[in-house]
Design a protein around this motif. Structure first.
Motif, PDB file in Angstrom:
ATOM      1  N   GLN A   1       0.861  -1.186   0.000  1.00  0.00           N
ATOM      2  CA  GLN A   1       0.000   0.000   0.000  1.00  0.00           C
ATOM      3  C   GLN A   1       0.896   1.235   0.000  1.00  0.00           C
ATOM      4  OE1 GLN A   1      -0.499  -2.057   3.140  1.00  0.00           O
ATOM      5  NE2 GLN A   1      -1.525  -3.525   1.787  1.00  0.00           N
ATOM      6  N   GLN A   2       0.322   2.362  -0.361  1.00  0.00           N
ATOM      7  CA  GLN A   2       1.018   3.640  -0.263  1.00  0.00           C
ATOM      8  C   GLN A   2       0.543   4.343   1.002  1.00  0.00           C
ATOM      9  OE1 GLN A   2       3.435   5.450  -2.625  1.00  0.00           O
ATOM     10  NE2 GLN A   2       3.762   3.235  -2.638  1.00  0.00           N
ATOM     11  N   LEU A   3       1.494   4.766   1.823  1.00  0.00           N
ATOM     12  CA  LEU A   3       1.197   5.436   3.088  1.00  0.00           C
ATOM     13  C   LEU A   3       1.646   6.887   3.007  1.00  0.00           C
ATOM     14  CD1 LEU A   3       0.408   5.484   6.120  1.00  0.00           C
ATOM     15  CD2 LEU A   3       2.721   4.637   6.613  1.00  0.00           C
ATOM     16  N   PHE A   4       0.764   7.798   3.405  1.00  0.00           N
ATOM     17  CA  PHE A   4       1.044   9.229   3.406  1.00  0.00           C
ATOM     18  C   PHE A   4       0.821   9.748   4.826  1.00  0.00           C
ATOM     19  CE2 PHE A   4      -0.763   7.802  -0.559  1.00  0.00           C
ATOM     20  CZ  PHE A   4       0.140   8.249  -1.511  1.00  0.00           C
ATOM     21  N   GLY A   5       1.780  10.493   5.341  1.00  0.00           N
ATOM     22  CA  GLY A   5       1.723  10.914   6.731  1.00  0.00           C
ATOM     23  C   GLY A   5       0.998  12.222   6.949  1.00  0.00           C
ATOM     24  N   PHE A   6       0.346  12.319   8.107  1.00  0.00           N
ATOM     25  CA  PHE A   6      -0.144  13.602   8.609  1.00  0.00           C
ATOM     26  C   PHE A   6       0.905  14.125   9.581  1.00  0.00           C
ATOM     27  CE2 PHE A   6      -4.637  11.799   8.045  1.00  0.00           C
ATOM     28  CZ  PHE A   6      -4.852  12.498   6.867  1.00  0.00           C
ATOM     29  N   PHE A   7       1.463  15.289   9.301  1.00  0.00           N
ATOM     30  CA  PHE A   7       2.508  15.865  10.150  1.00  0.00           C
ATOM     31  C   PHE A   7       2.082  17.276  10.554  1.00  0.00           C
ATOM     32  CE2 PHE A   7       4.608  13.000   7.095  1.00  0.00           C
ATOM     33  CZ  PHE A   7       5.121  12.071   7.982  1.00  0.00           C
ATOM     34  N   PRO A   8       1.644  17.496  11.798  1.00  0.00           N
ATOM     35  CA  PRO A   8       1.525  16.514  12.886  1.00  0.00           C
ATOM     36  C   PRO A   8       0.278  15.652  12.707  1.00  0.00           C
ATOM     37  CG  PRO A   8       0.728  18.625  13.619  1.00  0.00           C
ATOM     38  CD  PRO A   8       1.264  18.851  12.239  1.00  0.00           C
ATOM     39  N   PRO A   9       0.131  14.575  13.495  1.00  0.00           N
ATOM     40  CA  PRO A   9      -1.042  13.716  13.385  1.00  0.00           C
ATOM     41  C   PRO A   9      -2.329  14.468  13.685  1.00  0.00           C
ATOM     42  CG  PRO A   9       0.696  12.635  14.643  1.00  0.00           C
ATOM     43  CD  PRO A   9       1.111  14.062  14.470  1.00  0.00           C
ATOM     44  N   LEU A  10      -3.442  13.954  13.143  1.00  0.00           N
ATOM     45  CA  LEU A  10      -4.766  14.479  13.460  1.00  0.00           C
ATOM     46  C   LEU A  10      -5.284  13.802  14.725  1.00  0.00           C
ATOM     47  CD1 LEU A  10      -6.414  14.410   9.905  1.00  0.00           C
ATOM     48  CD2 LEU A  10      -5.459  16.392  11.080  1.00  0.00           C
ATOM     49  N   GLN A  11      -5.986  14.547  15.542  1.00  0.00           N
ATOM     50  CA  GLN A  11      -6.526  14.020  16.797  1.00  0.00           C
ATOM     51  C   GLN A  11      -8.009  13.741  16.611  1.00  0.00           C
ATOM     52  OE1 GLN A  11      -4.330  13.308  19.193  1.00  0.00           O
ATOM     53  NE2 GLN A  11      -2.749  14.194  17.865  1.00  0.00           N
ATOM     54  N   ALA A  12      -8.362  12.468  16.449  1.00  0.00           N
ATOM     55  CA  ALA A  12      -9.737  12.074  16.181  1.00  0.00           C
ATOM     56  C   ALA A  12     -10.475  11.771  17.476  1.00  0.00           C
ATOM     57  CB  ALA A  12      -9.770  10.862  15.270  1.00  0.00           C
ATOM     58  N   LYS A  13     -11.751  12.109  17.510  1.00  0.00           N
ATOM     59  CA  LYS A  13     -12.616  11.829  18.647  1.00  0.00           C
ATOM     60  C   LYS A  13     -13.608  10.721  18.272  1.00  0.00           C
ATOM     61  CE  LYS A  13     -11.077  15.251  21.265  1.00  0.00           C
ATOM     62  NZ  LYS A  13     -10.387  15.013  22.563  1.00  0.00           N
ATOM     63  N   SER A  14     -14.185  10.117  19.286  1.00  0.00           N
ATOM     64  CA  SER A  14     -15.173   9.071  19.058  1.00  0.00           C
ATOM     65  C   SER A  14     -16.293   9.564  18.150  1.00  0.00           C
ATOM     66  CB  SER A  14     -15.762   8.616  20.400  1.00  0.00           C
ATOM     67  OG  SER A  14     -16.802   7.683  20.202  1.00  0.00           O
ATOM     68  N   GLY A  15     -16.596   8.780  17.111  1.00  0.00           N
ATOM     69  CA  GLY A  15     -17.666   9.133  16.192  1.00  0.00           C
ATOM     70  C   GLY A  15     -17.274  10.064  15.071  1.00  0.00           C
ATOM     71  N   ASP A  16     -16.004  10.447  14.983  1.00  0.00           N
ATOM     72  CA  ASP A  16     -15.560  11.369  13.939  1.00  0.00           C
ATOM     73  C   ASP A  16     -15.670  10.752  12.547  1.00  0.00           C
ATOM     74  OD1 ASP A  16     -15.022  13.598  15.380  1.00  0.00           O
ATOM     75  OD2 ASP A  16     -12.849  13.364  15.422  1.00  0.00           O
ATOM     76  N   VAL A  17     -15.791  11.635  11.560  1.00  0.00           N
ATOM     77  CA  VAL A  17     -15.727  11.276  10.149  1.00  0.00           C
ATOM     78  C   VAL A  17     -14.592  12.077   9.525  1.00  0.00           C
ATOM     79  CG1 VAL A  17     -16.921  11.312   7.934  1.00  0.00           C
ATOM     80  CG2 VAL A  17     -18.181  10.759  10.008  1.00  0.00           C
ATOM     81  N   LEU A  18     -13.773  11.406   8.727  1.00  0.00           N
ATOM     82  CA  LEU A  18     -12.688  12.071   8.012  1.00  0.00           C
ATOM     83  C   LEU A  18     -13.107  12.218   6.561  1.00  0.00           C
ATOM     84  CD1 LEU A  18      -9.761  13.180   8.182  1.00  0.00           C
ATOM     85  CD2 LEU A  18      -8.977  10.897   7.509  1.00  0.00           C
ATOM     86  N   GLU A  19     -13.377  13.460   6.160  1.00  0.00           N
ATOM     87  CA  GLU A  19     -13.786  13.744   4.787  1.00  0.00           C
ATOM     88  C   GLU A  19     -12.550  14.111   3.962  1.00  0.00           C
ATOM     89  OE1 GLU A  19     -16.809  13.470   3.705  1.00  0.00           O
ATOM     90  OE2 GLU A  19     -18.108  13.585   5.476  1.00  0.00           O
TER      91      GLU A  19
END
Length: 398
Positions: free
Chosen positions: A340-358
């Motif tokens: 697979q191809q992996l692309f980084g979030f720099f800095p990481p995103l902080q996800a909360k319960s129930g979040d959607v990433l659009e």
């Protein structure tokens, strides 16, 4: 234009080798495929080669007494599969000098009377008549790297009969958010080290040679950022590393899509990544989807990954009886040479319960090399209209 008129207008009526790729394209792309070690690397990918074998061998009615075109034939293995499935005639088109070796391989199988190796790019070869089936292994990293799909579509428009089939027939590109990714953390650490590297370099140049390079610090870090933080990484992830199941970003019907569609990037692709399905590979090479809650707790998203599936369904007029799916999804115990191809979030995103990433993403071709990709993406993280984080950047598939 009627197929007969098209054939006459394009010189169909005799078998002729075509032209080799131009020197630049050969150096950037084709030359690698002329080496046996590279062909062996692909052949040793059991999931790849086995999926093609199953798609052809388990669907003999799709090949019996048919004329087949193999685009980018390489070692000739797909042509061999087609001939053994009952194809009447196979044209194995290969642009590189691997064509010379594939002739030997095909002769050793006793199939030279069925398989005709044609050397040259598929854009320039001439075939004596139209074909019933086109087979090709055209997929690259992130599905579209290498732009070989262009050649398959040109072959379709030049040589495929009405109602003819393509193997594979459909492809889907998926995106999925990644939770834990050691590779991303290592890239960030290396990039951070380059800051000190430049400062040490500049101190040495100033102290020993009286030359101050500090004016280049920004440009150096921009170069290093692109290399370490914006360029996709080859990885073999496991399902546990994903923060959500994969979501389809791009779906392709090879009978319908055009080369112009692939090049038109004005309209961005979109997808939503949320609690979804986890994909697992069954013993027969098919995908089983199981519900599993993801982004169900506060978590850190260190990046996103791209992978693809292709399907072998034939065509409406020549459908397969056994539908085979080849996947490069992160699956336990199964890896492919595509990874697979992996692309980084720099800095990481902080996800909360129930979040959607659009995601809104444009896939462009790099100007310096059209076979490499440039991804212009915008991510939005939140839930129910509450946008908490946005991230826009450009990533590269080299």
């Amino acid at each position: 234009m009627a197929q007969e008129g098209y054939a006459a207008a394009n010189g169909i009526g005799c078998l002729q080798d075509g032209k080799p790729p131009d020197e630049t394209d050969n150096a950037n792309y084709f030359c690698e495929y002329a080496f046996l070690y590279h062909q062996m690397d692909m052949l040793e990918d059991e999931h790849r080669t086995g999926s093609y074998f199953n798609a052809i061998a388990w669907n003999p009615d799709s090949f019996k007494d048919k004329v087949v075109l193999d685009v980018g034939a390489g070692s000739g293995i797909l042509s061999i599969f087609a001939a053994k499935a009952g194809a009447k005639e196979v044209f194995a088109v290969e642009a590189t000098d691997m064509a010379v070796r594939s002739r030997k391989i095909i002769q050793a199988q006793g199939l030279s009377h069925i398989i005709k190796v044609v050397q040259g790019t598929v854009e320039t070869v001439t075939l004596p008549y139209m074909v019933d089936v086109i087979i090709s292994e055209w997929m690259g990293y992130f599905l579209l790297r290498e732009s070989m799909l262009d050649s398959v579509l040109i072959a379709r428009d030049r040589f495929l009969k009405p109602g003819g089939a393509l193997f594979p027939s459909h492809a889907t590109l998926f995106l999925a958010p990644v939770g834990s990714a050691k590779a991303c953390r290592e890239k960030q650490q290396t990039f951070d080290g380059e800051r000190q590297h430049f400062d040490d370099f500049n101190d040495a140049m100033t102290n020993y040679y009286g030359s101050d390079f500090s004016c280049m610090r920004g440009e150096f870090l921009e170069e290093q950022r692109k290399y370490y933080l914006q360029t996709g990484m080859f990885v073999n992830l496991t399902p546990k590393q994903l923060a959500s199941g994969g979501s389809p970003l791009l779906e392709i019907d090879l009978l319908r899509i055009t080369v112009e569609d692939l090049k038109d990037v004005e309209k961005p692709l979109t997808c939503s990544m949320r609690p979804h399905f986890v994909e697992r590979l069954s013993s027969r090479g098919r995908i089983q989807r199981e519900k599993e809650r993801r982004i169900s707790k506060d978590t850190q998203l260190e990046g996103f990954t791209g992978y693809f599936n292709v399907m072998f369904r034939g065509s409406p007029q020549n459908p397969t009886k056994e539908v085979i799916e080849l996947t490069t999804a992160p699956t336990a115990g199964t890896a492919t040479h595509w990874g697979q191809q992996l692309f980084g979030f720099f800095p990481p995103l902080q996800a909360k319960s129930g979040d959607v990433l659009e995601c809104r993403l444009r896939i462009k071709r790099q100007k310096k090399n059209h076979r490499l990709l440039q991804l212009e993406a915008a991510f939005t993280l939140g839930s129910e209209g509450n946008v908490r984080e946005k991230r826009e950047d450009t990533w590269y598939v080299d």
